[in-house]
Scaffold this motif. Structure first.
Motif, PDB file in Angstrom:
ATOM      1  N   SER A   1     -13.499   1.911  -7.404  1.00  0.00           N
ATOM      2  CA  SER A   1     -14.286   3.079  -7.793  1.00  0.00           C
ATOM      3  C   SER A   1     -15.488   2.674  -8.630  1.00  0.00           C
ATOM      4  CB  SER A   1     -13.410   4.063  -8.568  1.00  0.00           C
ATOM      5  OG  SER A   1     -14.158   5.193  -8.987  1.00  0.00           O
ATOM      6  N   ASP A   2     -15.287   1.735  -9.561  1.00  0.00           N
ATOM      7  CA  ASP A   2     -16.389   1.268 -10.402  1.00  0.00           C
ATOM      8  C   ASP A   2     -17.492   0.621  -9.565  1.00  0.00           C
ATOM      9  OD1 ASP A   2     -15.062   2.178 -12.608  1.00  0.00           O
ATOM     10  OD2 ASP A   2     -14.372   0.205 -13.291  1.00  0.00           O
ATOM     11  N   GLU A   3     -17.116   0.009  -8.439  1.00  0.00           N
ATOM     12  CA  GLU A   3     -18.115  -0.605  -7.560  1.00  0.00           C
ATOM     13  C   GLU A   3     -18.753   0.401  -6.619  1.00  0.00           C
ATOM     14  OE1 GLU A   3     -17.074  -4.176  -5.546  1.00  0.00           O
ATOM     15  OE2 GLU A   3     -16.078  -5.075  -7.299  1.00  0.00           O
ATOM     16  N   GLY A   4     -18.336   1.656  -6.692  1.00  0.00           N
ATOM     17  CA  GLY A   4     -18.920   2.689  -5.856  1.00  0.00           C
ATOM     18  C   GLY A   4     -18.460   2.674  -4.417  1.00  0.00           C
ATOM     19  N   LEU A   5     -17.317   2.039  -4.139  1.00  0.00           N
ATOM     20  CA  LEU A   5     -16.831   1.901  -2.767  1.00  0.00           C
ATOM     21  C   LEU A   5     -15.941   3.057  -2.339  1.00  0.00           C
ATOM     22  CD1 LEU A   5     -15.940  -1.907  -2.782  1.00  0.00           C
ATOM     23  CD2 LEU A   5     -17.874  -0.834  -1.646  1.00  0.00           C
ATOM     24  N   VAL A   6     -15.123   3.570  -3.243  1.00  0.00           N
ATOM     25  CA  VAL A   6     -14.126   4.551  -2.848  1.00  0.00           C
ATOM     26  C   VAL A   6     -14.168   5.778  -3.742  1.00  0.00           C
ATOM     27  CG1 VAL A   6     -12.621   2.706  -2.022  1.00  0.00           C
ATOM     28  CG2 VAL A   6     -12.251   3.668  -4.301  1.00  0.00           C
ATOM     29  N   ASP A   7     -13.609   6.867  -3.220  1.00  0.00           N
ATOM     30  CA  ASP A   7     -13.429   8.102  -3.966  1.00  0.00           C
ATOM     31  C   ASP A   7     -12.047   8.055  -4.595  1.00  0.00           C
ATOM     32  OD1 ASP A   7     -12.947  10.660  -4.889  1.00  0.00           O
ATOM     33  OD2 ASP A   7     -13.782  11.659  -3.133  1.00  0.00           O
ATOM     34  N   PRO A   8     -11.933   7.964  -5.920  1.00  0.00           N
ATOM     35  CA  PRO A   8     -10.617   7.817  -6.550  1.00  0.00           C
ATOM     36  C   PRO A   8      -9.716   9.030  -6.378  1.00  0.00           C
ATOM     37  CG  PRO A   8     -12.305   8.219  -8.208  1.00  0.00           C
ATOM     38  CD  PRO A   8     -13.023   8.013  -6.903  1.00  0.00           C
ATOM     39  N   ASN A   9     -10.265  10.156  -5.899  1.00  0.00           N
ATOM     40  CA  ASN A   9      -9.454  11.343  -5.655  1.00  0.00           C
ATOM     41  C   ASN A   9      -8.887  11.395  -4.241  1.00  0.00           C
ATOM     42  OD1 ASN A   9      -9.848  12.589  -8.244  1.00  0.00           O
ATOM     43  ND2 ASN A   9     -11.953  13.033  -7.603  1.00  0.00           N
ATOM     44  N   LYS A  10      -9.228  10.410  -3.433  1.00  0.00           N
ATOM     45  CA  LYS A  10      -8.756  10.375  -2.054  1.00  0.00           C
ATOM     46  C   LYS A  10      -8.108   9.018  -1.768  1.00  0.00           C
ATOM     47  CE  LYS A  10     -12.313  13.578  -0.405  1.00  0.00           C
ATOM     48  NZ  LYS A  10     -13.441  13.774   0.540  1.00  0.00           N
ATOM     49  N   VAL A  11      -6.947   8.813  -2.350  1.00  0.00           N
ATOM     50  CA  VAL A  11      -6.243   7.534  -2.241  1.00  0.00           C
ATOM     51  C   VAL A  11      -4.860   7.755  -1.652  1.00  0.00           C
ATOM     52  CG1 VAL A  11      -5.350   5.511  -3.470  1.00  0.00           C
ATOM     53  CG2 VAL A  11      -7.488   6.587  -4.220  1.00  0.00           C
ATOM     54  N   GLY A  12      -4.524   6.980  -0.632  1.00  0.00           N
ATOM     55  CA  GLY A  12      -3.208   7.021  -0.026  1.00  0.00           C
ATOM     56  C   GLY A  12      -2.455   5.726  -0.256  1.00  0.00           C
ATOM     57  N   LEU A  13      -1.124   5.790  -0.235  1.00  0.00           N
ATOM     58  CA  LEU A  13      -0.262   4.622  -0.432  1.00  0.00           C
ATOM     59  C   LEU A  13       0.676   4.475   0.752  1.00  0.00           C
ATOM     60  CD1 LEU A  13       0.894   4.944  -4.164  1.00  0.00           C
ATOM     61  CD2 LEU A  13      -0.837   3.389  -3.261  1.00  0.00           C
ATOM     62  N   VAL A  14       0.910   3.232   1.183  1.00  0.00           N
ATOM     63  CA  VAL A  14       1.859   2.943   2.256  1.00  0.00           C
ATOM     64  C   VAL A  14       2.867   1.925   1.752  1.00  0.00           C
ATOM     65  CG1 VAL A  14       2.174   2.049   4.584  1.00  0.00           C
ATOM     66  CG2 VAL A  14       0.119   3.378   4.035  1.00  0.00           C
ATOM     67  N   GLY A  15       4.149   2.278   1.808  1.00  0.00           N
ATOM     68  CA  GLY A  15       5.211   1.368   1.397  1.00  0.00           C
ATOM     69  C   GLY A  15       6.139   1.059   2.548  1.00  0.00           C
ATOM     70  N   PHE A  16       6.589  -0.175   2.618  1.00  0.00           N
ATOM     71  CA  PHE A  16       7.508  -0.604   3.679  1.00  0.00           C
ATOM     72  C   PHE A  16       8.539  -1.544   3.087  1.00  0.00           C
ATOM     73  CE2 PHE A  16       8.260  -4.226   6.695  1.00  0.00           C
ATOM     74  CZ  PHE A  16       9.204  -3.592   7.485  1.00  0.00           C
TER      75      PHE A  16
ATOM     76  N   GLY B   1     -11.519   4.778  11.584  1.00  0.00           N
ATOM     77  CA  GLY B   1     -11.645   6.204  11.356  1.00  0.00           C
ATOM     78  C   GLY B   1     -12.392   6.563  10.099  1.00  0.00           C
ATOM     79  N   GLY B   2     -12.978   5.569   9.415  1.00  0.00           N
ATOM     80  CA  GLY B   2     -13.788   5.872   8.242  1.00  0.00           C
ATOM     81  C   GLY B   2     -13.066   5.774   6.922  1.00  0.00           C
ATOM     82  N   ILE B   3     -12.015   4.970   6.838  1.00  0.00           N
ATOM     83  CA  ILE B   3     -11.247   4.798   5.603  1.00  0.00           C
ATOM     84  C   ILE B   3     -11.264   3.322   5.220  1.00  0.00           C
ATOM     85  CG2 ILE B   3      -8.926   4.904   4.583  1.00  0.00           C
ATOM     86  CD1 ILE B   3      -8.381   7.345   6.317  1.00  0.00           C
ATOM     87  N   ILE B   4     -11.524   3.042   3.953  1.00  0.00           N
ATOM     88  CA  ILE B   4     -11.403   1.671   3.451  1.00  0.00           C
ATOM     89  C   ILE B   4      -9.923   1.395   3.183  1.00  0.00           C
ATOM     90  CG2 ILE B   4     -11.806   0.206   1.426  1.00  0.00           C
ATOM     91  CD1 ILE B   4     -14.642   1.180   1.348  1.00  0.00           C
ATOM     92  N   VAL B   5      -9.464   0.216   3.573  1.00  0.00           N
ATOM     93  CA  VAL B   5      -8.059  -0.162   3.406  1.00  0.00           C
ATOM     94  C   VAL B   5      -7.969  -1.410   2.533  1.00  0.00           C
ATOM     95  CG1 VAL B   5      -5.929  -0.859   4.568  1.00  0.00           C
ATOM     96  CG2 VAL B   5      -7.442   0.817   5.644  1.00  0.00           C
ATOM     97  N   LEU B   6      -7.084  -1.370   1.558  1.00  0.00           N
ATOM     98  CA  LEU B   6      -6.779  -2.542   0.741  1.00  0.00           C
ATOM     99  C   LEU B   6      -5.369  -2.992   1.064  1.00  0.00           C
ATOM    100  CD1 LEU B   6      -7.486  -4.528  -1.564  1.00  0.00           C
ATOM    101  CD2 LEU B   6      -6.439  -2.886  -3.143  1.00  0.00           C
ATOM    102  N   GLN B   7      -5.252  -4.211   1.610  1.00  0.00           N
ATOM    103  CA  GLN B   7      -3.934  -4.800   1.856  1.00  0.00           C
ATOM    104  C   GLN B   7      -3.532  -5.543   0.598  1.00  0.00           C
ATOM    105  OE1 GLN B   7      -1.943  -4.413   4.684  1.00  0.00           O
ATOM    106  NE2 GLN B   7      -0.430  -5.323   3.318  1.00  0.00           N
ATOM    107  N   LEU B   8      -2.541  -5.007  -0.097  1.00  0.00           N
ATOM    108  CA  LEU B   8      -2.209  -5.489  -1.436  1.00  0.00           C
ATOM    109  C   LEU B   8      -1.366  -6.748  -1.394  1.00  0.00           C
ATOM    110  CD1 LEU B   8      -2.433  -4.347  -4.486  1.00  0.00           C
ATOM    111  CD2 LEU B   8      -0.002  -3.911  -4.188  1.00  0.00           C
ATOM    112  N   GLY B   9      -1.789  -7.745  -2.156  1.00  0.00           N
ATOM    113  CA  GLY B   9      -0.983  -8.943  -2.339  1.00  0.00           C
ATOM    114  C   GLY B   9      -0.149  -8.843  -3.598  1.00  0.00           C
ATOM    115  N   ASP B  10       0.359  -9.968  -4.060  1.00  0.00           N
ATOM    116  CA  ASP B  10       1.124 -10.030  -5.295  1.00  0.00           C
ATOM    117  C   ASP B  10       0.210 -10.459  -6.440  1.00  0.00           C
ATOM    118  OD1 ASP B  10       3.632  -9.376  -4.159  1.00  0.00           O
ATOM    119  OD2 ASP B  10       3.817 -11.413  -3.384  1.00  0.00           O
TER     120      ASP B  10
END
Length: 814
Positions: free
Chosen positions: A629-644, A588-597
C-alpha cells in the motif's frame, strides 16, 4: 432451509449431482477490460511489461491444467534420473487434458551421446529431444508415473503408474524394443515397491477390499481406535492412504504373496512419503520391513522421546493392527524386522523406530550391503530390551545404524538430534537416504537435506579398527561429469521450465526439450521477488504477480496466497494447485502475492508448532499489505487471503484476530485448530501443542482464546470453505457450520477427490477456478457471464445481501 452435514454428504456424492457439477464446469473467462492508455495520457511501462501486454491471450485455469511439468505434483521437485552406466537420463512430464478429464504422463529417455553431439553442433535437434519410452493416462490424477528407478544394468526402468481405471501397477520398461511389462497382478493397487539385483518386492491392496467387507456386514462395528471419518465415511482411497498392504514377491513374472510361518499374509503399514517401508536383499532371500509390534514390551518405555514432543513417550501395550484406523496405523509402534522369503520366519533387528517416537528428522528406511549380510537403518533405536542399564546411551535417541543380519550385532553410525533447535545448532539436516559405500560394510554414506532451503550434502562415515564410526567429510559426486555434459531443468519466475544441456568444457548450452511451446502466445503478467518487514522487524520474501497490462500508479486489489514461495521456480498457480490461481487472478486485474516464510529460518522454526505460529504469519500478512500500500500498488481495503493445508489455520487466525477487515478469504483442505477437527481423529494431533493445552478442563480457557473456531463470531470476511471428499468434509465442517449458524457470508464446496494436492483436471478447474471467481466477485464485483455459473453467482449474491445487512457496504464497493 437448514442443511446438516449428512445431507451435504448425500447431495454432493449423489451420482446425478456429481455429473451435474462436472458438466457445469466451464472455462474460466478472464473478463478483461482493455484500457486505452493513449486516451488518458502517456503511461511508461517496462519493455518486459510491454511485450507481455502485446500478447493476445490471457492465462486461464485451462492453460494451467494443460501445462506439462517435469515435477512431482506434491513437492514440486525436479526429477532427472541418470542411468547407472551414465549413458542415459530419464524424465517424466505430466499434463492434464480437461476435455477427457484425464492426466497424461510421458516417460522420456535421452541418449547422452546424442545430446552431447547436438550441444557440440554435430547432431540434429530431433535426436536430442529424446524418445518416449512409455505413455500412461489416468483419470485418478496424482503423479501418474512415479517412483522411477533404473535397473542396475541400465537396460530398463521400473516404475509405478496409475492406470485408466484408477489402479496402480508396477511396470518394467525395456530400452530394447520399447517393451512395457506389468509385474504386479492386474487386480491390485500397488502401494510401494523395491527391487535389488533383479528381485522385486511390492505391497498392494485390492480395489473394493480396502475395508474388511465381513466387518462392514457385521451387526456391530468396533470403533475403538478408529477415526470418525473411517467409521461413517466410505472406504478410504488406497492411492492416498494405503493403510495396511500385503507384501508380495515378483520374481520371474509370477507375483507371489509373502506369508509368515503360520501361513498368514504379512501386512505392512503405510510408509513415510515415497519411501517404501521394506527392502529386498540382493539375493532375494530376505526382506527387511517396518512391521507393527503386536506387543510393545515394558522395557521400551525407557526410550527417550524427542524434546519437541515429550508427551509422546512409548508405553507398553497390545497393538492389533486390524483394529487400528489410518492415523493410528501410521503412529503405531514399529520395528525393523527381517523376513525370510522362503520360510516366512520373522525376527526383529532393532528397537522401536524413532519416527513414531517424535524423531521426525529422519525418514525411516533401510538399505542392504552388496553381499546381503548387513543392513543400514535410519531412525532406529537399537535394541536394549535385554539390559537393565538405564543409562545406556542407546536409550537416548535413535541412530543411523548398521546391523549384521546373521549375528544381530548393531552399531550406531550417527545418533540423531533430540529437537529442531539441536538440528539447527549443529547444522544437521533431514536424513533423506543412506547406503553402504565403496568400502562395503565399513563405510556408510548419508545424504542430508537441509532443514531450511538449500543444497543437500552427502556425507561419508567410516568404521575404524575399534568398530567406531567417524565422519570423513563430504562425498559429493556430480552426475554426468564423466559424460562431458551437464543436463538440468532451467526455469525462473517468468521462464517456463525447459530441459537444457550444457557442454562442461566450453560452457555452450542448448535447450533440448521444451514441453510448453504454447506459452509463447499467452500473456502471463510479470512476476518478481518482493521483500518486506513486519512490525517486529522480521524480513519476509514472496513472489509478486502483476496483471499483464499493469498500469503504474493504479491501486489494484490484492490476493495473498500462502504456503511457500520458491524464487527460482516458474510461478503459475502458486505453491500448489489446490485452490490457488496466481496468474489467473492477475489476468483478471488482481495483484497476487505468493507468501513465503520469514527470511530468518531460525526464528521461523522456533515459532512453528507453538502458540506464536499464527501470530507470526499474521504479522507477515499485515506487513506485506502495508508495504504494498505504501508503494501505491494495492488498495488495502480490497485484500483476499488463500489458505491451504497447514495455512488454513493461518488464514482462520487472521480473520478472527486481525484488526484488518479482509475483503474475502478461501480455505482449502487443511488444519484449522478447531475442536471438532481435533476430536475427529482417535489420537491427539498437533493442536494441543500449538494452542498450549488439550481441549479439556482448564485447557478450554486457552482454546476459547486461541482456537479460531471458538471465535467465529468475530468474522466479518466472506469465506469460501473447500473440502475434499467425505473425510475432508468432517475436517472442514466446523468453520462452515459455525459461520452459517451465525448467518455470516460463507460458502461450502465439497469436491469429489481424495487428493490433497489436486491433479485431476475437472477437480482442479472447480477448485482453482472457483477460488478465482470468488475473489473477483468480492474484490472487483465481477461475475463471469458463463451460463453454467449462473447458479453460483445467484448463491453468492445472496451472501452479499447478508454481508450488506451486517455492514451496509460490500468490500468491493469501499
Amino acid at each position: 432451509m437448514k442443511v446438516g452435514l449428512g445431507q451435504v454428504i448425500r447431495d454432493v456424492l449423489a451420482p446425478k449431482t456429481t455429473r451435474g457439477v462436472l458438466a457445469g464446469i466451464s472455462r474460466l473467462m478472464p473478463g478483461w477490460t482493455v484500457a486505452f492508455v493513449l486516451a488518458i495520457g502517456v503511461c511508461i511501462v517496462s519493455r518486459d511489461a510491454y511485450a507481455e501486454s502485446a500478447k493476445s491471450a490471457r492465462f486461464t485455469v485451462d492453460d494451467d491444467i494443460a501445462l506439462s511439468e517435469f515435477t512431482d505434483p506434491l513437492f514440486g521437485l525436479a526429477n532427472i534420473k541418470w542411468s547407472p552406466n551414465g549413458r542415459y537420463i530419464a524424465v517424466v512430464t505430466q499434463r492434464g487434458i480437461l476435455k477427457q478429464n484425464v492426466v497424461k504422463a510421458e516417460l522420456r529417455v535421452f541418449s547422452i551421446d546424442a545430446v552431447r553431439n547436438y550441444v557440440d553442433g554435430h547432431g540434429s535437434p530431433e535426436l536430442s529431444e529424446g524418445h518416449v519410452l512409455a505413455t500412461m493416462t489416468s483419470n485418478a490424477g496424482r503423479a501418474v508415473i512415479s517412483d522411477l528407478r533404473w535397473l542396475p544394468d541400465s537396460s530398463g526402468i521400473a516404475f509405478l503408474a496409475n492406470t485408466v481405471d484408477g489402479r496402480r501397477t508396477l511396470f518394467e520398461a525395456s530400452l530394447g524394443g520399447d517393451v512395457v511389462t506389468p509385474l504386479s497382478a492386474v487386480d491390485q493397487i500397488v502401494t510401494a515397491y523395491d527391487f535389488n539385483n533383479g528381485h522385486f518386492a511390492y505391497t498392494a491392496v485390492k480395489p473394493g477390499n480396502v475395508l474388511d467387507d465381513k466387518k462392514s456386514e457385521a451387526v456391530t462395528t468396533i470403533g475403538t481406535g478408529k477415526d470418525l471419518g473411517q467409521l461413517i465415511g466410505p472406504p478410504h482411497d488406497p492411492l492416498e492412504l494405503p493403510g495396511l498392504s500385503e507384501l508380495w514377491i515378483a520374481d520371474d513374472g509370477m507375483p507371489r504373496q509373502l506369508k509368515d510361518a503360520e501361513g498368514n499374509p504379512i501386512r505392512v503399514a503405510e510408509g513415510s512419503g515415497s519411501v517404501a517401508p521394506f527392502r529386498i536383499s540382493p539375493d532375494g532371500v530376505n526382506v527387511v520391513a517396518q512391521l507393527i509390534v503386536s506387543t510393545v514390551p515394558k522395557s521400551w518405555e525407557r526410550y527417550r522421546p524427542g524434546d519437541d514432543f515429550p508427551n509422546r513417550r512409548i508405553t507398553a501395550k497390545e497393538q492389533d493392527q486390524d483394529a487400528l484406523g489410518i492415523g493410528p496405523l501410521f503412529d503405531a509402534i514399529k520395528t525393523f524386522t527381517i523376513i525370510n522369503v522362503k520360510t516366512g520366519n520373522l525376527h526383529s533387528i532393532s528397537g522401536p523406530i524413532g519416527w513414531q517416537d517424535s524423531y521426525y528428522m529422519s525418514v525411516p528406511d533401510a538399505e542392504w550391503s552388496p553381499d546381503g549380510r548387513y543392513v543400514v537403518l535410519s531412525n532406529a533405536f537399537l535394541d536394549v530390551s535385554q539390559t537393565s542399564d538405564s543409562t545406556n546411551p542407546r536409550l537416548d535417541a535413535p541412530c543411523i545404524a548398521t546391523v549384521d543380519v546373521r549375528t544381530g550385532t548393531a552399531s550406531c553410525v550417527m545418533q540423531l538430534p533430540h529437537s529442531k533447535a539441536e538440528m539447527i545448532a549443529k547444522g544437521i539436516g533431514y536424513v533423506e537416504a543412506k547406503k553402504f559405500g565403496d568400502g562395503g560394510d565399513q563405510e556408510v554414506v548419508i545424504e542430508e537435506e537441509p532443514y531450511s532451503w538449500g543444497d543437500s550434502k552427502t556425507l561419508l562415515f567410516r568404521k575404524d579398527t575399534n568398530d567406531e564410526w567417524h565422519a570423513q567429510g563430504r562425498a559429493d559426486a556430480t552426475k554426468g561429469a564423466e559424460a562431458g555434459v551437464r543436463i538440468y531443468i532451467k526455469q525462473g519466475l517468468n521462464d517456463r521450465p525447459v530441459l537444457v544441456a550444457e557442454d562442461r568444457g566450453g560452457g555452450h548450452s542448448k535447450v533440448i526439450f521444451d514441453p510448453n511451446p504454447q506459452l509463447e502466445k499467452i500473456s502471463l503478467g510479470i512476476a518478481s521477488v518482493f521483500q518486506w518487514s513486519d512490525e517486529f522487524g522480521r524480513g519476509w520474501t514472496g513472489g509478486l504477480v502483476k496483471p499483464p497490462d499493469y498500469i503504474p500508479g493504479h491501486r489494484y486489489p490484492l490476493v495473498i496466497q500462502t504456503h511457500g514461495f520458491l524464487k527460482d521456480r516458474f510461478l503459475t498457480s502458486g505453491a500448489f494447485t489446490s485452490g490457488m490461481a496466481a496468474r489467473e487472478l492477475a489476468a483478471g486485474g488482481i495483484i497476487v502475492l505468493q507468501l513465503g516464510d520469514p527470511d530468518d529460518h531460525v526464528v521461523k522454526n522456533a515459532q512453528v508448532g507453538t502458540p506464536e505460529e499464527g501470530r507470526m504469519y499474521l504479522a507477515g500478512y499485515q506487513g506485506a499489505i502495508k508495504a504494498l500500500s505504501d508503494e501505491g500498488l494495492v488498495d488495502p481495503n480490497k485484500v483476499g487471503l488463500v489458505g491451504f493445508s497447514r495455512t488454513v489455520y493461518h488464514v482462520m487466525n487472521a480473520i478472527t484476530t486481525s484488526d484488518i477487515r479482509f475483503a474475502a478469504a478461501s480455505i482449502v483442505d487443511g488444519m484449522n485448530l478447531g475442536y471438532l477437527q481435533e476430536l475427529e481423529s482417535a489420537s491427539a494431533g498437533e493442536a494441543p501443542t500449538m494452542i498450549g493445552a488439550p481441549p479439556f478442563g482448564d485447557g478450554l480457557k486457552l482454546w476459547r482464546e486461541r482456537s479460531p473456531e471458538f471465535n467465529l463470531d468475530r468474522v466479518q470476511t466472506p469465506l469460501r470453505v473447500e473440502a475434499f471428499g467425505r473425510n475432508g468434509l468432517f475436517e472442514m465442517w466446523e468453520p462452515y457450520a459455525g459461520l452459517h449458524y451465525l448467518k455470516r457470508p460463507v460458502d461450502l464446496v465439497m469436491l469429489n477427490s481424495s487428493e490433497h494436492v489436486i491433479t485431476n483436471p475437472a477437480v482442479r478447474l472447480a477448485s482453482q477456478g472457483g477460488m478465482a471467481d470468488w475473489m473477483r466477485f468480492w474484490l472487483e464485483g465481477y461475475e463471469d457471464p458463463a451460463l453454467a455459473k449462473a447458479e453460483q453467482y445467484k448463491r453468492w449474491e445472496g451472501l452479499r445481501e447478508t454481508q450488506n445487512a451486517q455492514t451496509g457496504v460490500t468490500p468491493a464497493a469501499r
